[in-house]
Design an enzyme around this catalytic site. Structure first.
Site, PDB file in Angstrom:
ATOM      1  CB  CYS A 184      53.269   9.552  66.408  1.00 56.23           C
ATOM      2  SG  CYS A 184      54.366  10.419  67.396  1.00 56.23           S
ATOM      3  CG  ASP A 191      53.795   6.063  63.029  1.00 53.69           C
ATOM      4  OD1 ASP A 191      54.182   7.007  62.305  1.00 53.69           O
ATOM      5  OD2 ASP A 191      53.847   6.105  64.428  1.00 53.69           O
TER       6      ASP A 191
END
EC number: 1.7.1.13
Length: 276
Positions: A184, A191
């Site tokens: 992120c 992620d």
């Protein structure tokens, strides 16, 4: 002044409201990230959608009885804005103690609010747990490249220079990898995702694709922009007759995000994977 991700609820302590509050939705313009990739709204080289699935969706019936469902939200890839994920979670949480006359009223409310936030029509589907269970768990199509014996030394600077193809050999091929990871850009949280490349064009070297996918491992960007970067790099290398790139990301905060980008019309297979 356009809202920036740094101004969003991401990475900040937030109060969780449990009554309907559409103002919690925080739109982030796509245009700055498009500009980084050399794109503009009027000349996007792809069609596509971002499919969001929500596994923490609940509201009250007029009797006061709670209902749970899985929400599916399909946002056009050319919408002016994305919705920042934590604000999406906060907004959905605000439905928890709110009464809706029936499921259709809630669906229409969600579609209206999300369309206003993104600047484009958002399709909303509410699925029962039985429907989701019946749909089952899917396997990705094509050849998995994750077991290839490759040496990798780049983890934070994805580059099209890593990709190789054989211009003399044209193929129709589907390759996939479960080794996609990025971070992120606001919080630094990981992620995790699975990537699919479906194309007709010069034969792509699977080992080079694997090295390229892994090069996103420490890269900081949103899900949508990672997929767009991969699509563009492959489009420029292969000049394919057709190309579809999509990623199925692991959920965080009860939400998973699944961007599809394609040279043609997109029909998204939204069956969840084992990690979803």
């Amino acid at each position: 002044m356009h809202p920036a991700a740094e101004d969003s609820p991401l990475g900040k302590s937030s109060e969780y409201l449990d009554t309907y509050t559409p103002s919690l939705l925080f739109p982030i313009p796509r245009a700055p990230k498009w500009a980084e990739l050399g794109l503009a709204a009027e000349n996007l080289p792809y069609r596509g959608v971002d499919v969001w699935n929500c596994y923490e969706l609940s509201w009250l019936l007029p009797s006061g009885k709670p209902v749970v469902a899985v929400g599916e939200f399909v946002i056009p890839a050319d919408s002016p804005n994305i919705v920042e994920s934590k604000s999406f979670k906060l907004y959905l949480n605000s439905l928890n103690q709110t009464v809706f006359a029936d499921r259709e009223v809630l669906r229409q409310t969600l579609a209206r609010d999300l369309s206003a936030a993104t600047g484009a029509p958002v399709a909303v589907r509410l699925r029962s747990l039985g429907e989701v269970q019946e749909q089952g768990v899917a396997a990705l199509p094509g050849q998995c490249i994750d077991e290839l014996d490759v040496t990798i030394g780049r983890y934070g600077q994805p580059s099209a220079e890593l990709l190789r193809c054989d211009p003399a050999r044209r193929v129709e091929q589907v390759l996939h990898s479960h080794l996609l990871k990025s971070n992120c850009p606001v919080t630094g949280q990981p992620d995790w995702g699975s990537l699919v490349v479906d194309y007709h064009g010069p034969a792509l070297d699977p080992a080079s694709l694997l090295a390229y996918v892994v090069s996103f491992r420490q890269h900081a960007d949103f899900h949508e922009q990672c997929v767009e970067r991969i699509f563009l790099d492959l489009l420029r290398l292969l000049e394919p007759g057709r190309l579809t790139v999509y990623a199925r990301y692991v959920r965080r905060g009860g939400l998973d995000i699944n961007p599809w980008r394609s040279t043609g019309a997109v029909v998204a297979d939204n069956r969840r994977l084992a990690r979803q």
